[in-house]
Design an enzyme around this catalytic site. Structure first.
Site, PDB file in Angstrom:
ATOM      1  N   ASP A 151     -19.489  -3.463  -2.176  1.00 53.43           N
ATOM      2  CA  ASP A 151     -18.169  -3.111  -2.748  1.00 53.43           C
ATOM      3  C   ASP A 151     -17.006  -3.935  -2.200  1.00 53.43           C
ATOM      4  OD1 ASP A 151     -16.843  -1.329  -4.631  1.00 53.43           O
ATOM      5  OD2 ASP A 151     -15.907  -0.350  -2.913  1.00 53.43           O
ATOM      6  N   CYS A 175     -18.879  -1.753 -12.751  1.00 52.58           N
ATOM      7  CA  CYS A 175     -19.299  -2.891 -13.580  1.00 52.58           C
ATOM      8  C   CYS A 175     -20.439  -3.676 -12.955  1.00 52.58           C
ATOM      9  CB  CYS A 175     -18.104  -3.790 -13.887  1.00 52.58           C
ATOM     10  SG  CYS A 175     -16.916  -2.999 -14.990  1.00 52.58           S
ATOM     11  N   GLY A 176     -21.182  -3.081 -12.002  1.00 50.13           N
ATOM     12  CA  GLY A 176     -22.456  -3.677 -11.626  1.00 50.13           C
ATOM     13  C   GLY A 176     -22.566  -4.307 -10.243  1.00 50.13           C
ATOM     14  N   LYS A 177     -21.611  -4.078  -9.334  1.00 51.36           N
ATOM     15  CA  LYS A 177     -21.726  -4.680  -7.993  1.00 51.36           C
ATOM     16  C   LYS A 177     -22.906  -4.096  -7.229  1.00 51.36           C
ATOM     17  CE  LYS A 177     -17.524  -3.701  -6.749  1.00 51.36           C
ATOM     18  NZ  LYS A 177     -17.175  -3.080  -8.025  1.00 51.36           N
ATOM     19  N   THR A 178     -22.996  -2.762  -7.153  1.00 48.98           N
ATOM     20  CA  THR A 178     -24.070  -2.141  -6.387  1.00 48.98           C
ATOM     21  C   THR A 178     -25.419  -2.596  -6.937  1.00 48.98           C
ATOM     22  OG1 THR A 178     -22.675  -0.221  -5.964  1.00 48.98           O
ATOM     23  CG2 THR A 178     -25.037   0.059  -5.616  1.00 48.98           C
ATOM     24  N   SER A 236     -14.521  -1.805 -11.032  1.00 47.55           N
ATOM     25  CA  SER A 236     -15.234  -0.566 -10.709  1.00 47.55           C
ATOM     26  C   SER A 236     -16.239  -0.204 -11.798  1.00 47.55           C
ATOM     27  CB  SER A 236     -14.228   0.574 -10.550  1.00 47.55           C
ATOM     28  OG  SER A 236     -13.307   0.239  -9.534  1.00 47.55           O
ATOM     29  N   TYR A 250     -11.575  13.308  -3.522  1.00 49.34           N
ATOM     30  CA  TYR A 250     -12.508  12.352  -4.126  1.00 49.34           C
ATOM     31  C   TYR A 250     -12.497  10.998  -3.424  1.00 49.34           C
ATOM     32  CZ  TYR A 250     -14.551   8.878  -7.034  1.00 49.34           C
ATOM     33  OH  TYR A 250     -15.307   7.832  -7.443  1.00 49.34           O
ATOM     34  N   GLY A 251     -13.664  10.433  -3.247  1.00 51.39           N
ATOM     35  CA  GLY A 251     -13.939   9.099  -2.733  1.00 51.39           C
ATOM     36  C   GLY A 251     -12.735   8.225  -2.436  1.00 51.39           C
ATOM     37  N   HIS A 269     -12.633  -7.081  -3.547  1.00 52.61           N
ATOM     38  CA  HIS A 269     -13.517  -6.060  -4.139  1.00 52.61           C
ATOM     39  C   HIS A 269     -14.823  -6.736  -4.552  1.00 52.61           C
ATOM     40  CE1 HIS A 269     -13.811  -2.642  -7.409  1.00 52.61           C
ATOM     41  NE2 HIS A 269     -14.451  -2.315  -6.310  1.00 52.61           N
ATOM     42  N   LYS A 313     -10.895   1.941  -0.051  1.00 49.69           N
ATOM     43  CA  LYS A 313      -9.971   1.187  -0.887  1.00 49.69           C
ATOM     44  C   LYS A 313      -8.572   1.107  -0.251  1.00 49.69           C
ATOM     45  CE  LYS A 313     -13.064   0.023  -3.725  1.00 49.69           C
ATOM     46  NZ  LYS A 313     -13.755   0.810  -4.673  1.00 49.69           N
ATOM     47  N   ARG A 348     -10.733   8.037  -9.011  1.00 50.86           N
ATOM     48  CA  ARG A 348      -9.470   7.530  -8.466  1.00 50.86           C
ATOM     49  C   ARG A 348      -8.338   7.811  -9.440  1.00 50.86           C
ATOM     50  NH1 ARG A 348      -9.183   2.829  -8.947  1.00 50.86           N
ATOM     51  NH2 ARG A 348     -11.242   2.217  -9.661  1.00 50.86           N
ATOM     52  N   ASN A 374     -18.846   9.549 -13.500  1.00 49.84           N
ATOM     53  CA  ASN A 374     -18.489   8.925 -12.222  1.00 49.84           C
ATOM     54  C   ASN A 374     -19.092   9.691 -11.043  1.00 49.84           C
ATOM     55  OD1 ASN A 374     -17.174   6.928 -10.638  1.00 49.84           O
ATOM     56  ND2 ASN A 374     -15.532   8.375 -10.166  1.00 49.84           N
ATOM     57  N   SER A 375     -20.212  10.392 -11.278  1.00 48.68           N
ATOM     58  CA  SER A 375     -20.880  11.035 -10.141  1.00 48.68           C
ATOM     59  C   SER A 375     -21.381   9.944  -9.191  1.00 48.68           C
ATOM     60  CB  SER A 375     -22.011  11.936 -10.608  1.00 48.68           C
ATOM     61  OG  SER A 375     -22.878  11.246 -11.478  1.00 48.68           O
ATOM     62  N   ARG A 376     -21.426  10.269  -7.911  1.00 51.07           N
ATOM     63  CA  ARG A 376     -21.671   9.242  -6.884  1.00 51.07           C
ATOM     64  C   ARG A 376     -22.700   9.690  -5.860  1.00 51.07           C
ATOM     65  NH1 ARG A 376     -18.554   4.140  -7.130  1.00 51.07           N
ATOM     66  NH2 ARG A 376     -17.352   4.483  -9.011  1.00 51.07           N
TER      67      ARG A 376
HETATM   68  P1  GTP Z   1     -17.916   0.668  -8.021  1.00 51.46           P
HETATM   69  O1  GTP Z   1     -18.720   1.377  -6.995  1.00 51.46           O
HETATM   70  O2  GTP Z   1     -17.151   1.616  -8.914  1.00 51.46           O
HETATM   71  O3  GTP Z   1     -17.024  -0.402  -7.483  1.00 51.46           O
HETATM   72  O4  GTP Z   1     -18.941   0.036  -9.096  1.00 51.46           O
HETATM   73  P2  GTP Z   1     -20.037  -1.127  -9.075  1.00 51.46           P
HETATM   74  O5  GTP Z   1     -19.414  -2.408  -9.518  1.00 51.46           O
HETATM   75  O6  GTP Z   1     -20.814  -1.146  -7.808  1.00 51.46           O
HETATM   76  O7  GTP Z   1     -20.977  -0.683 -10.316  1.00 51.46           O
HETATM   77  P3  GTP Z   1     -22.506  -0.232 -10.356  1.00 51.46           P
HETATM   78  O8  GTP Z   1     -23.451  -1.282  -9.853  1.00 51.46           O
HETATM   79  O9  GTP Z   1     -22.620   1.105  -9.722  1.00 51.46           O
HETATM   80  O10 GTP Z   1     -22.749  -0.106 -11.928  1.00 51.46           O
HETATM   81  C1  GTP Z   1     -22.045   0.774 -12.756  1.00 51.46           C
HETATM   82  C2  GTP Z   1     -22.798   1.053 -14.036  1.00 51.46           C
HETATM   83  O11 GTP Z   1     -23.127  -0.149 -14.707  1.00 51.46           O
HETATM   84  C3  GTP Z   1     -24.102   1.806 -13.788  1.00 51.46           C
HETATM   85  O12 GTP Z   1     -24.227   2.868 -14.717  1.00 51.46           O
HETATM   86  C4  GTP Z   1     -25.166   0.760 -14.013  1.00 51.46           C
HETATM   87  O13 GTP Z   1     -26.362   1.318 -14.480  1.00 51.46           O
HETATM   88  C5  GTP Z   1     -24.516  -0.192 -15.013  1.00 51.46           C
HETATM   89  N1  GTP Z   1     -24.997  -1.583 -14.836  1.00 51.46           N
HETATM   90  C6  GTP Z   1     -25.085  -2.268 -13.668  1.00 51.46           C
HETATM   91  N2  GTP Z   1     -25.596  -3.510 -13.845  1.00 51.46           N
HETATM   92  C7  GTP Z   1     -25.838  -3.623 -15.165  1.00 51.46           C
HETATM   93  C8  GTP Z   1     -26.377  -4.675 -15.990  1.00 51.46           C
HETATM   94  O14 GTP Z   1     -26.746  -5.769 -15.526  1.00 51.46           O
HETATM   95  N3  GTP Z   1     -26.462  -4.442 -17.329  1.00 51.46           N
HETATM   96  C9  GTP Z   1     -26.066  -3.241 -17.877  1.00 51.46           C
HETATM   97  N4  GTP Z   1     -26.193  -3.088 -19.201  1.00 51.46           N
HETATM   98  N5  GTP Z   1     -25.574  -2.213 -17.126  1.00 51.46           N
HETATM   99  C10 GTP Z   1     -25.457  -2.405 -15.807  1.00 51.46           C
HETATM  100  C1  SPV Z   2     -14.406   2.094  -7.190  1.00 50.99           C
HETATM  101  O1  SPV Z   2     -13.803   2.903  -7.944  1.00 50.99           O
HETATM  102  O2  SPV Z   2     -14.253   0.843  -7.287  1.00 50.99           O
HETATM  103  C2  SPV Z   2     -15.338   2.599  -6.164  1.00 50.99           C
HETATM  104  C3  SPV Z   2     -15.381   4.031  -5.919  1.00 50.99           C
HETATM  105  O3  SPV Z   2     -15.997   1.809  -5.509  1.00 50.99           O
HETATM  106  S1  SPV Z   2     -14.018   4.573  -4.969  1.00 50.99           S
HETATM  107  O4  SPV Z   2     -14.435   4.727  -3.592  1.00 50.99           O
HETATM  108  O5  SPV Z   2     -13.601   5.852  -5.503  1.00 50.99           O
HETATM  109  O6  SPV Z   2     -12.947   3.604  -5.046  1.00 50.99           O
HETATM  110 MN    MN Z   3     -15.431  -0.318  -5.960  1.00 49.39          MN
END
Ligand code: GTP
Ligand code: SPV
Ligand code: MN
Length: 580
Positions: free
Chosen positions: A276, A251-254, A249, A198-199, A227, A207, A70, A363-365
Site C-alpha cells: 500500500d 485498484c489492485g495493489k495488494t 484505492s 474505520y481503517g 501510495h 494514510k 474513508r 469495502n470489507s477488509r
Molecule cells: P487499497 O487497499 O484500497 O489501497 O486497494 P488495492 O489497490 O490494494 O486493491 P486490491 O488489490 O485489494 O484490489 C481491489 C479489487 O480489485 C479486488 O476486489 C480485486 O479482486 C480486484 N482486482 C485486483 N487485481 C485485479 C485484476 O488484475 N483484474 C481485475 N479484473 N480485478 C482485480
Molecule cells: C485505501 O483506501 O487506499 C486503503 C484503505 O488502503 S484505508 O486504510 O482505509 O485507507
Molecule cells: Mn490504499
C-alpha cells in the site's frame, strides 16, 4: 509504563486532561497485550468469534453501518496558508480546526481507556523509518496497529533516542457522521481524528501519517512518500528486479504485490515487500530505494479466492481481523466471489437476503500481519530498502488506457503519473464507478498542493542519472457487456515481464505519441486465450480519443493555477503536439 521523553509525557497528560479517560494504558506491543485486547473486545461485542477450527485466531468486527470507508469530504489539511494545501485538499484554518476539535475531544473518553501507541513506520533500525505516537480510545485501533505496524516498546525506545515523533489523537467519539473529522496539521506534525473507527480514518500511522504528513515532510527533505506497493520479481535465470506501483484505492495493489505466476511461466517468482505505501529515497549512488513503512495489510476482502489470489486466501485463514464481512452457516467469514457457499448473516449482522445488496460490504477488509503472507519477502525488514527498477502507475479504466505503456523519460513519466484517472471504488464514501483524476493515486493522500507535488517529482528526476523507468498499466479494460478484456491477477506477470525486459534493454517497442507500447509478439502469452482482436484493442492508441484525453488533462492542470510546474506544462504540450 511511562516515558523519559518529556514532550510525549506532557502531551499524554494534556490529552488526558482534555478527554478525561478512566484509565491510561501504554502499549508495549506484546502478544499478551494483543490477546488481552481481543478478550476485552469479545466481552464487549466489538469482536465476534469466527469458526475457531477452520479460521483459528480470526475474529469479525462490524463497524457502525455509517462508518465503513474513508471520508474524503471530512478530511482536512490545516495549514496557515490555504494555498499550501492546494485545491486537491479540503482546508481549514488551524485555529478554527483546533477550536472545533478541542470541543469534540472534551470529555470524549469518559468511561473509556486511553491507549498510548508508540509506533515506528519502517524497519525499527532503518534510517528511512519514522516514528509516531497514536493516542486512541479504541481497542480495535490498538489491535489493528499491532498487526500493521511495528508498535510498542521498541518504537518507544527509538522515540526516546531520537526525540522526534508525529502525534496522532483519535477518538471514536459518538460515531455521528455530523461530528466526524480527520484533521492534519503538517506544520505541527499533528493528526486529529474523531467520530470514525474505520481503517484509513482511525489507524493514523497509515494514510494520515505515512502519506499525508510524510508527503509534506518528504517534499521538504527530498524524498517521496507514495501510495505504492513494492514487489520483487525474480526470473527463472535468477535476475531480480524491484518494482513499485501506484494504483488508486481498491485498484489492485495488494493483488499485484502477492501475484502467483501462471503455470505456463515456470521459474518466475514474485515476493511481496509492501501492498500500500512506499517511502522512496535516493542513496549515495543515486539509486532510488524503497521501504514499506507498514508491517501488515489492511486489504480488500471481496473478490479474494483461490483462483484470483491464493496467497491472500491462505494468508487470512488464521490470526486475522475481518471487518464488515458476512458469515456462512459454519460461522466462517464469507464474501462475494469467495466460494459456492451461501451467506447466512450479512455484514450488518442481519439475516442475509439477496434483495438487500451484497452480503459482505464491498469495502470489507482483512487485517493481517505481513509475515503471514506466503509470498512475504524478508527484505521488507531490510533497513536499507530495495533498489527500484521501475515505477508503475495505473488506474481502473474501462476504456482508452492501453494494457501497458512506457514513458520516454522521467519527465514524461511524471506527466503520465499526474494524469492518472480511475473509476471511484467503495474504499471511500461517495459514488462508485465515476472516472476522476487521481494523480499518482495520491488524490486523497497528498498533504499539500498538487502543483508543488508535481514540481517535487520533477525535481527528484534531476537528482540522479540512475532513475527508474516509468510505466502505466490498466488491467480493467471492458467490452460492451462489461466483461474484462484482460484476465488480470496472475496473468499480470506477463506485463511485468515485458516491463523488466524494457528496463534491461532486451526488447523493442512500438513508439507512439503517448509512449512505448509492446509489440504483441513480445508479450509472453503462452497458455493464454486472448483473441487477436482483443489484444489489438488492449494495445491500441486512438489518436482522436487521446487528443481529447490530453485536452481534459490540460483543463485539469489549469485548475491548479500558477503552481503547475513549467516542465509539466511543456511535456503536456509536447504530447499534445505529437498527437497531431
Ligand atoms: P487499497 O487497499 O484500497 O489501497 O486497494 P488495492 O489497490 O490494494 O486493491 P486490491 O488489490 O485489494 O484490489 C481491489 C479489487 O480489485 C479486488 O476486489 C480485486 O479482486 C480486484 N482486482 C485486483 N487485481 C485485479 C485484476 O488484475 N483484474 C481485475 N479484473 N480485478 C482485480
Ligand atoms: C485505501 O483506501 O487506499 C486503503 C484503505 O488502503 S484505508 O486504510 O482505509 O485507507
Ligand atoms: Mn490504499
Amino acid at each position: 509504563m511511562t516515558t523519559t521523553n518529556e514532550a510525549l509525557r506532557q502531551w499524554v497528560d494534556e490529552t488526558a486532561a482534555l478527554t478525561k479517560p478512566d484509565r491510561i494504558h501504554w502499549c508495549d506491543g506484546s502478544d499478551a497485550e494483543y490477546a488481552g485486547l481481543v478478550r476485552l473486545m469479545l466481552e464487549r461485542g466489538d469482536l465476534l468469534p469466527l469458526n475457531a477450527e477452520t479460521y483459528p485466531g480470526c475474529h469479525l468486527h462490524r463497524s457502525d453501518p455509517t462508518d465503513v470507508a474513508r471520508v474524503e469530504h471530512l478530511t482536512f489539511v490545516c495549514t496557515p496558508d490555504r494555498e499550501e494545501a492546494g485545491p486537491n485538499n479540503n482546508w481549514m484554518a488551524p485555529a478554527d480546526a483546533h477550536r472545533r476539535m478541542d470541543g469534540l475531544f472534551a470529555g470524549c473518553m469518559r468511561g473509556r481507556t486511553l491507549y498510548v501507541i508508540p509506533y515506528c513506520m519502517g524497519p525499527i533500525d532503518s534510517p528511512y523509518a519514522r516514528c509516531g505516537v497514536e493516542i486512541t480510545d479504541s481497542p480495535y485501533v490498538v489491535a489493528n496497529m499491532k498487526l500493521m505496524t511495528r508498535m510498542g516498546r521498541a518504537a518507544l525506545q527509538r522515540i526516546e533516542r531520537e526525540g522526534r515523533f508525529v502525534r496522532g489523537l483519535h477518538s471514536t467519539g459518538d460515531l455521528n457522521p455530523e461530528r466526524r473529522f480527520i484533521m492534519h496539521f503538517p506544520h505541527e506534525l499533528l493528526i486529529q481524528s474523531v467520530g470514525s473507527g474505520y481503517g484509513g480514518n482511525a489507524l493514523l500511522g497509515k494514510k494520515c501519517h505515512a502519506l499525508r504528513i510524510a508527503s509534506w515532510q518528504a517534499r521538504q527533505e527530498g524524498w517521496l512518500a507514495e501510495h505504492m506497493l513494492i514487489l520483487e520479481l525474480e526470473s527463472p535465470a535468477g535476475e531480480k528486479h524491484y518494482l513499485a506501483a501506484a494504483f488508486p484505492s481498491a485498484c489492485g495493489k495488494t493483488n499485484l504485490a502477492m501475484l502467483i505466476p501462471p503455470v505456463t511461466m515456470p521459474g518466475w517468482k514474485v515476493r511481496t515487500l509492501g501492498d500500500d505505501i512506499a517511502w522512496l529515497h535516493f542513496d549515495a549512488d543515486g539509486v532510488l530505494r524503497a521501504i514499506n513503512p507498514e508491517s501488515g495489510y489492511f486489504g480488500v476482502v471481496p473478490g479474494t479466492n483461490a483462483r484470483t489470489n491464493r496467497n491472500a486466501f491462505d494468508m487470512i485463514r488464521r490470526d486475522t481481523i475481518f471487518t464488515n464481512v458476512a458469515v456462512n452457516a459454519e460461522n466462517e467469514p464469507w464474501w462475494e466471489d469467495k466460494d459456492a457457499q451461501q451467506p447466512v448473516i450479512d455484514w450488518r449482522g442481519q439475516p442475509y437476503s439477496p434483495g438487500k445488496g451484497p452480503a459482505a460490504h464491498p469495502n470489507s477488509r482483512f487485517t493481517v500481519a505481513a509475515r503471514q503472507n506466503p509470498s512475504y519477502s524478508p527484505l521488507a525488514d531490510d533497513p536499507a530498502g530495495v533498489p527500484i527498477s521501475a515505477i508503475i502507475f495505473g488506474g481502473r479504466r474501462r476504456e482508452l488506457a492501453p494494457l501497458v505503456y512506457q514513458a520516454r523519460d522521467w519527465r514524461h513519466g511524471v506527466l503520465i503519473g499526474a494524469s492518472v484517472a480511475s473509476e471511484t471504488t467503495a474504499a471511500a464514501t461517495g459514488e462508485v464507478g465515476v472516472t476522476r483524476r487521481d494523480p499518482m493515486a495520491m488524490k486523497p493522500f497528498c498533504g499539500y498542493h498538487f502543483g508543488d507535488y508535481w514540481g517535487h517529482w520533477l525535481a527528484m528526476g534531476g537528482r540522479s542519472t540512475r532513475l527508474p523507468q516509468i510505466f502505466h498499466v490498466n488491467w480493467f479494460r471492458q467490452d460492451r457487456n462489461g466483461r474484462f478484456l484482460w484476465p488480470g491477477f496472475g496473468d499480470n506477470l506477463r506485463v511485468l515481464r515485458w516491463i523488466v525486459d524494457r528496463c534491461a534493454g532486451r526488447v523493442g517497442a512500438n513508439e507512439t505519441p503517448i509512449g512505448f507500447l509492446p509489440h504483441a509478439r513480445d508479450l509472453d502469452l503462452q497458455g493464454l486465450t486472448v483473441e487477436p482482436a482483443v489484444l489489438d484493442s488492449l494495445l491500441a492508441v486512438d489518436a482522436a480519443s487521446w487528443r481529447q484525453e490530453m485536452q481534459s488533462i490540460g483543463d485539469y492542470f489549469a485548475g491548479f493555477g500558477e503552481r503547475v510546474p513549467a516542465g509539466l506544462s511543456e511535456e503536456h504540450r509536447r504530447v499534445l503536439t505529437a498527437l497531431g
